[in-house]
Design a protein around this motif. Structure first.
Motif, PDB file in Angstrom:
ATOM      1  N   PRO A 163       0.824  -1.209   0.000  1.00 17.48           N
ATOM      2  CA  PRO A 163       0.000   0.000   0.000  1.00 17.48           C
ATOM      3  C   PRO A 163       0.864   1.266   0.000  1.00 17.48           C
ATOM      4  CG  PRO A 163       0.118  -0.888   2.225  1.00 17.48           C
ATOM      5  CD  PRO A 163       0.947  -1.805   1.351  1.00 17.48           C
ATOM      6  N   ASN A 164       0.214   2.408  -0.028  1.00 19.79           N
ATOM      7  CA  ASN A 164       0.953   3.672  -0.052  1.00 19.79           C
ATOM      8  C   ASN A 164       0.663   4.489   1.194  1.00 19.79           C
ATOM      9  OD1 ASN A 164       1.928   3.158  -2.711  1.00 19.79           O
ATOM     10  ND2 ASN A 164      -0.110   3.705  -3.471  1.00 19.79           N
ATOM     11  N   HIS A 173      -4.710  -3.322  -3.810  1.00 23.86           N
ATOM     12  CA  HIS A 173      -3.929  -3.741  -2.641  1.00 23.86           C
ATOM     13  C   HIS A 173      -4.576  -4.965  -1.988  1.00 23.86           C
ATOM     14  CE1 HIS A 173      -2.954   0.745  -2.771  1.00 23.86           C
ATOM     15  NE2 HIS A 173      -1.887   0.107  -3.202  1.00 23.86           N
ATOM     16  N   PHE A 199       6.102  -3.633  -0.156  1.00 26.34           N
ATOM     17  CA  PHE A 199       6.873  -2.479  -0.627  1.00 26.34           C
ATOM     18  C   PHE A 199       6.026  -1.247  -0.367  1.00 26.34           C
ATOM     19  CE2 PHE A 199       8.669  -0.145  -4.526  1.00 26.34           C
ATOM     20  CZ  PHE A 199       9.912   0.061  -3.976  1.00 26.34           C
ATOM     21  N   GLY A 201       4.759   2.253  -0.377  1.00 24.37           N
ATOM     22  CA  GLY A 201       4.971   3.451  -1.195  1.00 24.37           C
ATOM     23  C   GLY A 201       5.136   4.649  -0.273  1.00 24.37           C
ATOM     24  N   ASP A 374      12.569   1.445  -8.428  1.00 22.39           N
ATOM     25  CA  ASP A 374      12.248   0.018  -8.454  1.00 22.39           C
ATOM     26  C   ASP A 374      13.400  -0.805  -9.044  1.00 22.39           C
ATOM     27  OD1 ASP A 374      10.224  -1.440  -7.341  1.00 22.39           O
ATOM     28  OD2 ASP A 374       8.774  -1.124  -8.950  1.00 22.39           O
ATOM     29  N   GLN A 398      -0.051  -2.361 -13.832  1.00 23.09           N
ATOM     30  CA  GLN A 398       1.368  -2.026 -13.808  1.00 23.09           C
ATOM     31  C   GLN A 398       2.198  -2.954 -14.705  1.00 23.09           C
ATOM     32  OE1 GLN A 398       3.217  -0.655 -10.242  1.00 23.09           O
ATOM     33  NE2 GLN A 398       1.302  -0.085  -9.275  1.00 23.09           N
ATOM     34  N   HIS A 401       4.975  -1.031 -16.336  1.00 26.14           N
ATOM     35  CA  HIS A 401       6.020  -0.685 -15.374  1.00 26.14           C
ATOM     36  C   HIS A 401       6.991  -1.857 -15.177  1.00 26.14           C
ATOM     37  CE1 HIS A 401       8.000   0.852 -11.784  1.00 26.14           C
ATOM     38  NE2 HIS A 401       7.708  -0.293 -11.173  1.00 26.14           N
ATOM     39  N   PHE A 402       6.437  -3.050 -14.953  1.00 21.88           N
ATOM     40  CA  PHE A 402       7.328  -4.183 -14.678  1.00 21.88           C
ATOM     41  C   PHE A 402       8.095  -4.631 -15.918  1.00 21.88           C
ATOM     42  CE2 PHE A 402       4.801  -4.248 -10.820  1.00 21.88           C
ATOM     43  CZ  PHE A 402       5.837  -4.259  -9.888  1.00 21.88           C
TER      44      PHE A 402
HETATM   45  N1  ARG Z   1       2.534   0.917  -3.926  1.00 25.26           N
HETATM   46  C1  ARG Z   1       2.293   0.656  -5.306  1.00 25.26           C
HETATM   47  C2  ARG Z   1       0.852   1.002  -5.654  1.00 25.26           C
HETATM   48  O1  ARG Z   1       0.027   1.087  -4.801  1.00 25.26           O
HETATM   49  C3  ARG Z   1       2.538  -0.780  -5.678  1.00 25.26           C
HETATM   50  C4  ARG Z   1       3.970  -1.191  -5.554  1.00 25.26           C
HETATM   51  C5  ARG Z   1       4.271  -2.418  -6.301  1.00 25.26           C
HETATM   52  N2  ARG Z   1       5.596  -2.885  -6.130  1.00 25.26           N
HETATM   53  C6  ARG Z   1       6.665  -2.440  -6.719  1.00 25.26           C
HETATM   54  N3  ARG Z   1       7.830  -2.951  -6.422  1.00 25.26           N
HETATM   55  N4  ARG Z   1       6.604  -1.489  -7.636  1.00 25.26           N
HETATM   56  O2  ARG Z   1       0.542   1.172  -6.810  1.00 25.26           O
END
Ligand code: ARG
Length: 651
Positions: A163-164, A173, A199, A201, A374, A398, A401-402
């Motif tokens: 989470p953030n 999440h 992880f 945020g 990342d 994402q 992103h990955f």
């Molecule tokens: N905190 C991020 C979000 O809520 C997700 C993180 C995923 N993990 C990572 N290593 N980028 O979108």
């Protein structure tokens, strides 16, 4: 039999006068999968009768959907110039009498093969009792591995939930939490050394914005009382200001535009604050640390209510500035990094990557992007854990992103490291709605909603879980069932599909729910209360009951379990295991009837040993998707306690 050794299985076969039935040990996994004993033996018979290749014989044998216990798909034997329908008839005639099989039935180009029920029971019951809490685990846990050369314990990092700070706990999440918990539990069951990581945020421009909000709306007292809620409130308020400011800027007449920068206090302040964080300004870091610590403490309690414990609360913040510059140097050395309008971008296009051309790594004011952090985090995690595999459980949103993270590592010359990484994605979630209008939903709200629904169900159905009611209050029992109900609902659907969050459905035993699984487990427990079976006595037990259809149906499900687990592991689909467990649960009504006092004790013994096997299978299956089986008073208490503490702290 000695646990998990080939010798042990062979000793069992010998004991049952089945020695010599299996010599395909390199193809078959008879140590972990009793079904393989049947497949191997059947393959051997097919080779004898048709002269086909052993591997083709083995590959021709499938689990049928309907008729029979195994199906031989005759074309897969790869025989030249053979009339397959005639072959099916011939095979029936020539099929040797075998203790494992009844006589087969030809069916077009298939041969349906049935197990002989009493031998199945005599073989499977000791087998499962020997494996016990490990029944379902494959020898190495890695389906692609060569079984002949086992390796040392492998390490996997599973990153999930993530989470953030200051933001809502959203559907992504929530799904990540459950899917990740399942993947971690499954690896652990398979014998891997698992690091559960989330992880957080806790870095980036949104923290800058939160800090700006804090200076206007923050209260240390409220932060102490209910940290996640207060940070969310502060964030929502400042975000409103920011939005208004942006709206105003849009509406300004053209000639006023140059004043925008002066008016845009929130936006510039937030960037400035983030810049101060990146530059290591001590005051900025004190504030950031306060936010982070408040969140970690709260989340630890909340995850406790779901029986999840993270080994590592890694944060975006924890990535070292030095690692980040190392990444940039490697990109430069490999001609994959260039300046663009004052910012720095990774140049994928130049190296022929399709799909993405360039991606920002460093903004023009010098601050780092999510992507760059990342990538650097991968290097640090590898340094710390030297993992064999790292899995990111993150929404399909994402994907890009990955891809960028993995491709950037390749560009940096780290293709081998990139090959250890996997993004496990999932689809949407629908049905979550905030209970208050206080800016958004938090994990605690979701758990409370579920708790209320389960408690209501328990109040309306006082007969259910009667065994446990005397020991624990309805509220404690509800606490212990929340995680089961919610996780089972999420994990019963395919990862890629849309998950519909529905507390009313989750909190019932109508059909295939988590509560149903727990219910059957407690039933088995009370059946087995105080039972201790001596294996030697079991040899002389009366197994005749297994010719009865309803008992036999359960046995044929039990033998499939290790195969089910493997296929779940291969695809990271928890639904494969859960669908199986529901199927198993649905067969139990018919066999778990009232005890017949007149039954001979020998018959009773075989039956009780059989129930032990069902309990192992159900309980192992539940644990490997991340559920905690309720077992009597002690477990209910320990599952309930963390959540009670959480309540006391947050109410
Ligand atoms: N905190 C991020 C979000 O809520 C997700 C993180 C995923 N993990 C990572 N290593 N980028 O979108």
């Amino acid at each position: 039999m000695a646990s998990l050794t080939l010798d042990g299985v062979q000793a069992l076969l010998k004991h049952l006068n089945l020695e010599g039935t299996v010599s395909f040990s390199t193809i078959a996994d008879i140590q972990s999968n009793p079904l393989d004993i049947y497949q191997a033996n059947l393959a051997e018979i097919l080779v004898q009768l048709t002269n086909c290749e052993p591997q083709s014989a083995y590959d021709s044998i499938l689990l049928p959907n309907d008729l029979g216990d195994l199906t031989v798909v005759l074309p897969r034997l790869r025989l030249q110039d053979v009339d397959l329908e005639k072959l099916a008839g011939d095979l029936r005639q020539k099929f040797p009498s075998s203790p494992l099989f009844a006589s087969p039935i030809p069916d077009g180009i298939h041969l349906r093969v049935l197990f002989s029920p009493v031998t199945l029971a005599r073989l499977l019951i000791p087998y499962i009792r020997d494996r016990g809490a490990l029944y379902g685990r494959s020898q190495l846990g890695d389906v692609s591995e060569d079984r002949a050369s086992p390796r040392a314990q492998q390490k996997v990092v599973v990153e999930f939930s993530s989470p953030n700070v200051g933001k809502e706990f959203d559907g992504n999440h929530l799904r990540s939490t459950f899917i990740g918990a399942y993947i971690a539990a499954l690896y652990q069951f398979m014998g891997w050394d698992v690091c559960r990581m989330t992880f957080l945020g806790d870095w980036g421009r949104h923290i800058g914005l939160l800090a700006v909000g804090w200076s206007r709306f923050g209260s240390e007292e409220l932060l102490k009382k209910d940290p996640l809620r207060h940070l969310l409130d502060v964030f929502a308020q400042v975000n409103n200001l920011l939005r208004n400011e942006q709206e105003e800027a849009k509406n300004l007449p053209a000639q006023g535009q140059e004043n925008v920068v002066e008016h845009a206090t929130i936006s510039t302040e937030k960037d400035e604050f983030f810049k101060r964080m990146e530059d290591g300004d001590p005051d900025a870091l004190v504030l950031w640390r306060m936010f982070r610590e408040a969140c970690v403490t709260s989340y630890t309690d909340l995850y406790g209510r779901l029986n999840i414990k993270f080994d590592d609360y890694s944060g975006e913040s924890e990535v070292n500035a030095k690692t980040i510059t190392d990444v940039e140097d490697m990109l430069k050395e490999n001609d994959a990094y260039r300046e663009s309008d004052g910012a720095w971008v990774i140049d994928f296009e130049k190296h022929g990557y399709k799909g993405h051309r360039t991606a920002i790594a460093r903004f023009s004011n010098g601050t780092t992007s999510y992507l760059l952090r990342d990538i650097a985090a991968v290097l640090e995690r590898y340094e710390k854990y030297s993992f064999d595999k790292m899995i990111y459980v993150v929404s399909a949103k994402q994907d890009t992103h990955f891809h960028q993270v993995f491709n950037a590592l390749e560009l940096m010359g780290l293709a081998e490291l990139a090959s250890k990484l996997q993004h496990v994605s999932f689809g949407k979630l629908q049905g979550l709605s905030p209970k208050t209008d206080s800016g958004g939903l938090l994990l605690g709200d979701i758990l409370d909603q579920c708790h209320n629904a389960v408690e209501e169900f328990l109040e309306d159905n006082p007969e259910d879980f009667a065994e446990l009611r005397e020991e624990v209050s309805t509220s404690n029992l509800a606490d212990a069932l929340v995680a089961t109900g919610l996780m089972t609902q999420e994990l019963s659907i395919k990862r890629g599909g849309t998950f519909t969050y529905d507390t009313a459905k989750m909190a019932t035993m109508d059909g295939d729910t988590g509560l149903t699984l727990q219910y059957w487990l407690t039933k088995l427990d009370s059946k087995l209360k105080g039972v201790r079976i001596v294996s030697e006595e079991l040899d002389n037990a009366d197994y005749s009951i297994f010719t009865d259809e309803s008992f036999y149906d359960v046995l044929r499900l039990l033998i499939q379990f290790p195969g089910i687990v493997k296929s779940s592991f291969k695809n990271f689909e928890a639904s494969i295991i859960l669908t199986y467990l529901f199927q198993l649960a649905n067969t139990l009504e018919a066999v778990l009837g009232e005890d017949d006092e007149a039954e001979s004790s020998n018959l009773n013994l075989a039956k009780l040993a059989f129930f032990e096997c069902v309990r192992y299978t159900l309980s192992n299956g539940m644990q490997m998707v991340g559920l905690v089986p309720l077992r009597g008073e002690a477990e209910v208490r320990s599952a309930a306690i963390p959540s009670l503490e959480t309540r006391a702290m947050t109410d």
